[in-house]
Design an enzyme around this catalytic site. Sequence first.
Site, PDB file in Angstrom:
ATOM      1  CD  GLU A  83      -1.028   0.057   3.991  1.00 36.07           C
ATOM      2  OE1 GLU A  83      -2.597  -0.914   3.578  1.00 36.07           O
ATOM      3  OE2 GLU A  83      -0.054   0.779   5.022  1.00 36.07           O
ATOM      4  CB  CYS A  90       7.036  -5.382   8.821  1.00 42.85           C
ATOM      5  SG  CYS A  90       8.700  -4.958   9.756  1.00 42.85           S
ATOM      6  CG  LEU A 148      12.948   7.815  20.859  1.00 46.28           C
ATOM      7  CD1 LEU A 148      14.642   6.744  19.987  1.00 46.28           C
ATOM      8  CD2 LEU A 148      13.984   9.336  20.864  1.00 46.28           C
ATOM      9  CG  ASN A 192      -4.771   5.933  13.882  1.00 43.51           C
ATOM     10  OD1 ASN A 192      -5.081   7.173  13.517  1.00 43.51           O
ATOM     11  ND2 ASN A 192      -3.748   6.308  12.365  1.00 43.51           N
ATOM     12  CB  CYS A 211       0.142   1.140  10.654  1.00 40.02           C
ATOM     13  SG  CYS A 211       1.728   1.036  11.732  1.00 40.02           S
TER      14      CYS A 211
HETATM   15  S1  SF4 Z   1       5.646   0.287  12.198  1.00 36.87           S
HETATM   16 FE1  SF4 Z   1       4.975  -1.540  11.739  1.00 36.87          FE
HETATM   17  S2  SF4 Z   1       5.821  -1.605   9.696  1.00 36.87           S
HETATM   18 FE2  SF4 Z   1       7.024  -0.046  11.050  1.00 36.87          FE
HETATM   19  S3  SF4 Z   1       9.260  -1.480  11.665  1.00 36.87           S
HETATM   20 FE3  SF4 Z   1       7.293  -1.481  12.888  1.00 36.87          FE
HETATM   21  S4  SF4 Z   1       6.406  -3.604  12.028  1.00 36.87           S
HETATM   22 FE4  SF4 Z   1       7.774  -2.700  10.501  1.00 36.87          FE
END
Ligand code: SF4
Length: 357
Positions: A89, A110, A216, A291, A335
């Site tokens: 996306e 991820c 962070l 969110n 996200c």
């Molecule tokens: S916020 Fe989501 S997309 Fe970003 S590094 Fe963490 S798990 Fe991966």
Amino acid sequence: MAPTTERASIFDPDALERVRRELRLHPQQLRVVRNAYFKTFASEQETLALFPAPERVHLDPLPLHQRLDSTLDGASKLLFRTSSGLLTEAVVLRPRSGRSSLCVSSQVGCAAACRFCATGTMGIARGLSVPEVLGQVVAAGQLLAREQRRLRNVVFMGMGEPFHNEANVSEAVARLIDPSYFNLSPGKVMVSSVGVTDGMLRFGERFPRVGLALSLHSVRPDVREQLIPLAKRYPLDELRKTVRELNVMQGRPVMLEYLMLAGLTDTDEDLRALLAWTDGLDVHVNLIPYNPIDAAPELVGSSPEVCRVFAAALKEHGRKTTVRRSLGRDIEAACGQLVKAHTLSERRAPRSDTSSA
Ligand code: SF4
């Protein structure tokens, strides 16, 4: 040399050059095609019409699976089908300032598995290819061009940890700022990492003028590790050292992304710890209202008033601070949430083509 029938990808300069030489075309004819596709965001049809042998070039567009437009604030979420069949996306943001931005993904899924992020719960992680990353930019640029808008900023804050796909992300960034491709100003591109320090340093060295952001979220080790499992590999003192090195390397502030979570990251103790951690660093703190996601019911976002007071205290102590305005809440633009829902339902059910342009 015997003629070939090679079809060159617009993303492959060597193959394009071979085709150009074989057809004895002037280099300008390639430049015209690249400028149309990457700078003015002409459609595929218009771009190919500019090349004397359109059958010898393919544009590698990323197939659009679905587009969702926010009714609240003009954000659009674009879902694309990648070569693996999985969806990724990008989110187009049209703030009132008129500076349209695009948030792109670097992976499907991820491996960082951050507690607050739906993408991290997908259970998959596949790096996108260079054409798949840049295909998001082309599609968004075409969409904005049809609205007489210009794409101003590209941020790598979508699905994925960019430095888990470092080679392709670096190559994509190189093309984004290359005058013969997208020609974006380096300062208009930003890559956000959860803190893969070696990747960030290599990137800062190669692209001193491109922005870097660090997710962070907390400078209390136990809290950060609870939110970001990967944090165990990259301790906070190493992150701090990295930010300092990047400041020297780049001569510009590193953006610190800081999620505002009630009782977890927004207390007086958190504020004191953050002030101490950022002391002497050139940083810009970006506070992010949370969110909520179904997978983490224990996380609650701070109230707007708490965010305001936290931001004011940081500013009072000389820290550049902004509170991110969350766009596209109604289309889950934050996200990877919608992709996750689609990906899971498609794994359960036979694939059906629901494409909509
Ligand atoms: S916020 Fe989501 S997309 Fe970003 S590094 Fe963490 S798990 Fe991966």
